[in-house]
Design a protein around this motif. Sequence first.
Motif: not given
Length: 209
Positions: A200-208
């Motif tokens: 889910p974090l990857r799907e919302i582009d939650m990258y550092m």
Amino acid sequence: FFRRSVRKNHLYTCRFSRNCVVDKDKRNQCRYCRLRKCFKAGMKKEAVQNERDRINCRRPSYEEPTQANGLSVVSLLNAELLSRKVIDETNNVTDAEINNRKLAKINDVCDSIKQQLLILVEWAKYIPAFTDLHLDDQVALLRAHAGEHLLLGCARRSLHLKDVLLLGNNCIIAKHNIDGRMDIDISMIGMRVMDEIVKPLREIDMYMR
């Protein structure tokens, strides 16, 4: 309670004899008697301002302190950067390099947890609002949220990797335990973290950044 009742013109009824006890512990049991007690205490409908909560209300910017103690997004980010100087975490491992990493055993997972907890404690030390608390309260807060911190820290390190969790000590947990070299419990937990947090974090582009 009084303001909401007046503003929305609520009409309450009492299920008993309109003589309910309204005190600190039982104030929510009968709203009719609670509102009547407000009127008996001298509270006036006319004193309730319309949309009072919206007056002088504006969202603070990231640079503004959200509280009198100066706690802001900027101070939290600074604490994050300073705490990571304690332990040099490797976050730039590529998929090509990941195959050379050691598959995590239970002792490796425990070592990674210790490392992540150390970073958590150091991070908290750089937040003025936290250090102002009593020591018992500091310990209680850290204990209450350590689990979430461990999971999110592991997920953050693994966002750019495929079907692998990268632990803080550079050991890995593979999603597919094909050859049976991984502990089955570790493999199952790792799979849940990848599916329920990393994905889910990857799907919302939650990258550092």
